[in-house]
Write a protein that holds these residues in place. Structure first.
Motif, PDB file in Angstrom:
ATOM      1  N   GLY A  55      44.658  49.342  39.027  1.00  0.00           N
ATOM      2  CA  GLY A  55      43.825  50.526  39.081  1.00  0.00           C
ATOM      3  C   GLY A  55      42.953  50.716  37.858  1.00  0.00           C
ATOM      4  N   GLY A  56      43.219  49.945  36.821  1.00  0.00           N
ATOM      5  CA  GLY A  56      42.466  50.066  35.584  1.00  0.00           C
ATOM      6  C   GLY A  56      41.167  49.286  35.603  1.00  0.00           C
ATOM      7  N   SER A  57      40.499  49.270  34.441  1.00  0.00           N
ATOM      8  CA  SER A  57      39.195  48.619  34.319  1.00  0.00           C
ATOM      9  C   SER A  57      39.145  47.730  33.089  1.00  0.00           C
ATOM     10  N   LEU A  58      38.312  46.717  33.185  1.00  0.00           N
ATOM     11  CA  LEU A  58      37.998  45.848  32.048  1.00  0.00           C
ATOM     12  C   LEU A  58      36.531  45.471  32.150  1.00  0.00           C
ATOM     13  N   ARG A  59      35.930  45.177  30.992  1.00  0.00           N
ATOM     14  CA  ARG A  59      34.557  44.687  30.972  1.00  0.00           C
ATOM     15  C   ARG A  59      34.530  43.355  30.240  1.00  0.00           C
ATOM     16  N   LEU A  60      34.155  42.324  30.949  1.00  0.00           N
ATOM     17  CA  LEU A  60      34.013  41.010  30.338  1.00  0.00           C
ATOM     18  C   LEU A  60      32.584  40.820  29.839  1.00  0.00           C
ATOM     19  N   SER A  61      32.459  40.128  28.716  1.00  0.00           N
ATOM     20  CA  SER A  61      31.156  39.772  28.175  1.00  0.00           C
ATOM     21  C   SER A  61      31.085  38.265  28.005  1.00  0.00           C
ATOM     22  N   CYS A  62      29.875  37.738  28.074  1.00  0.00           N
ATOM     23  CA  CYS A  62      29.644  36.313  27.861  1.00  0.00           C
ATOM     24  C   CYS A  62      28.402  36.167  26.997  1.00  0.00           C
ATOM     25  N   ASP A  82      33.631  38.548  48.639  1.00  0.00           N
ATOM     26  CA  ASP A  82      34.131  39.674  49.423  1.00  0.00           C
ATOM     27  C   ASP A  82      35.319  40.359  48.743  1.00  0.00           C
ATOM     28  N   ALA A  83      36.133  39.571  48.039  1.00  0.00           N
ATOM     29  CA  ALA A  83      37.350  40.111  47.425  1.00  0.00           C
ATOM     30  C   ALA A  83      37.071  41.114  46.309  1.00  0.00           C
ATOM     31  N   VAL A  84      35.863  41.066  45.735  1.00  0.00           N
ATOM     32  CA  VAL A  84      35.562  41.943  44.601  1.00  0.00           C
ATOM     33  C   VAL A  84      34.429  42.916  44.894  1.00  0.00           C
ATOM     34  N   LYS A  85      33.813  42.775  46.050  1.00  0.00           N
ATOM     35  CA  LYS A  85      32.668  43.609  46.386  1.00  0.00           C
ATOM     36  C   LYS A  85      33.059  45.085  46.362  1.00  0.00           C
ATOM     37  N   GLY A  86      32.228  45.889  45.690  1.00  0.00           N
ATOM     38  CA  GLY A  86      32.499  47.317  45.590  1.00  0.00           C
ATOM     39  C   GLY A  86      33.353  47.704  44.402  1.00  0.00           C
ATOM     40  N   ARG A  87      33.973  46.711  43.767  1.00  0.00           N
ATOM     41  CA  ARG A  87      34.818  46.990  42.588  1.00  0.00           C
ATOM     42  C   ARG A  87      34.246  46.376  41.311  1.00  0.00           C
ATOM     43  N   PHE A  88      33.594  45.243  41.425  1.00  0.00           N
ATOM     44  CA  PHE A  88      33.044  44.542  40.263  1.00  0.00           C
ATOM     45  C   PHE A  88      31.520  44.676  40.260  1.00  0.00           C
ATOM     46  N   THR A  89      30.953  44.701  39.042  1.00  0.00           N
ATOM     47  CA  THR A  89      29.501  44.737  38.895  1.00  0.00           C
ATOM     48  C   THR A  89      29.080  43.723  37.843  1.00  0.00           C
ATOM     49  N   ILE A  90      28.174  42.842  38.223  1.00  0.00           N
ATOM     50  CA  ILE A  90      27.634  41.857  37.286  1.00  0.00           C
ATOM     51  C   ILE A  90      26.290  42.353  36.768  1.00  0.00           C
ATOM     52  N   SER A  91      26.033  42.114  35.484  1.00  0.00           N
ATOM     53  CA  SER A  91      24.751  42.500  34.897  1.00  0.00           C
ATOM     54  C   SER A  91      24.454  41.577  33.728  1.00  0.00           C
ATOM     55  N   ARG A  92      23.229  41.618  33.269  1.00  0.00           N
ATOM     56  CA  ARG A  92      22.856  40.788  32.127  1.00  0.00           C
ATOM     57  C   ARG A  92      21.862  41.530  31.250  1.00  0.00           C
ATOM     58  N   ASN A 138      36.418  47.212  37.959  1.00  0.00           N
ATOM     59  CA  ASN A 138      37.100  48.483  38.199  1.00  0.00           C
ATOM     60  C   ASN A 138      38.125  48.325  39.315  1.00  0.00           C
ATOM     61  N   SER A 139      39.022  49.293  39.398  1.00  0.00           N
ATOM     62  CA  SER A 139      40.055  49.299  40.437  1.00  0.00           C
ATOM     63  C   SER A 139      40.754  47.944  40.536  1.00  0.00           C
ATOM     64  N   LEU A 140      41.162  47.441  39.404  1.00  0.00           N
ATOM     65  CA  LEU A 140      41.757  46.106  39.350  1.00  0.00           C
ATOM     66  C   LEU A 140      43.071  46.047  40.109  1.00  0.00           C
ATOM     67  N   LYS A 141      43.309  44.891  40.716  1.00  0.00           N
ATOM     68  CA  LYS A 141      44.514  44.645  41.500  1.00  0.00           C
ATOM     69  C   LYS A 141      45.265  43.459  40.896  1.00  0.00           C
ATOM     70  N   PRO A 142      46.573  43.372  41.142  1.00  0.00           N
ATOM     71  CA  PRO A 142      47.330  42.226  40.618  1.00  0.00           C
ATOM     72  C   PRO A 142      46.727  40.885  41.066  1.00  0.00           C
ATOM     73  N   GLU A 143      46.150  40.836  42.243  1.00  0.00           N
ATOM     74  CA  GLU A 143      45.562  39.585  42.728  1.00  0.00           C
ATOM     75  C   GLU A 143      44.268  39.210  41.993  1.00  0.00           C
ATOM     76  N   ASP A 144      43.773  40.074  41.121  1.00  0.00           N
ATOM     77  CA  ASP A 144      42.626  39.727  40.279  1.00  0.00           C
ATOM     78  C   ASP A 144      43.058  38.947  39.042  1.00  0.00           C
ATOM     79  N   THR A 145      44.356  38.824  38.835  1.00  0.00           N
ATOM     80  CA  THR A 145      44.865  38.078  37.681  1.00  0.00           C
ATOM     81  C   THR A 145      44.412  36.623  37.736  1.00  0.00           C
ATOM     82  N   ALA A 146      43.731  36.189  36.670  1.00  0.00           N
ATOM     83  CA  ALA A 146      43.171  34.839  36.632  1.00  0.00           C
ATOM     84  C   ALA A 146      42.506  34.607  35.276  1.00  0.00           C
TER      85      ALA A 146
END
Length: 126
Positions: free
Chosen positions: A15-22, A62-72, A84-92
């Motif tokens: 249910g939590g959120s993280l923001r990845l940067s590259c 499809d697995a992340v649509k509506g929960r993840f947002t990509i930007s640059r 957002n709305s992270l699930k255990p199956e997002d672990t990777a």
């Protein structure tokens, strides 16, 4: 030397959120298609999201649509993934990627991308 360096991974509750940067360096990525893949233990790498050079076009698995947002941020040569709305199956392990090819060519296959980061671990606890 082309480098993609990811950051922002970590441990978060469901249910939590993280923001990845590259952060991209070594050349100008302004015209490159960029994206994110992920790989869970025992699984193949899978497509997560991609974005075109201007940021006007995006695509999501499809697995992340509506929960993840990509930007640059082209000026900063930086790619982001808001999760957002992270699930255990997002672990990777999440990988930042870049392709010299345009939007029509660089799709959802790992073979489409020329440059890969070293990956950042995301762990979602239940």
């Amino acid at each position: 030397q082309v480098q993609l360096v990811e950051s922002g991974g970590g441990l978060v509750q469901a249910g939590g959120s993280l923001r990845l940067s590259c952060a991209a360096s070594g050349r100008t990525f302004t015209t490159y298609t960029m994206g994110w893949f992920r790989q869970a233990p025992g699984n193949a790498r899978e497509f997560v999201a991609r974005i075109n050079w201007s940021g006007s076009s995006t695509e999501y698995a499809d697995a992340v649509k509506g929960r993840f947002t990509i930007s640059r941020d082209t000026a900063k040569n930086t790619l982001y993934l808001q999760m957002n709305s992270l699930k255990p199956e997002d672990t990777a392990v999440y990988y930042c990627v870049a392709a010299r090819s345009g939007w029509a060519v660089a799709g959802q296959s790992t073979n489409d991308y020329n440059y890969w980061g070293q990956g950042t671990q995301v762990t979602v606890s239940s």
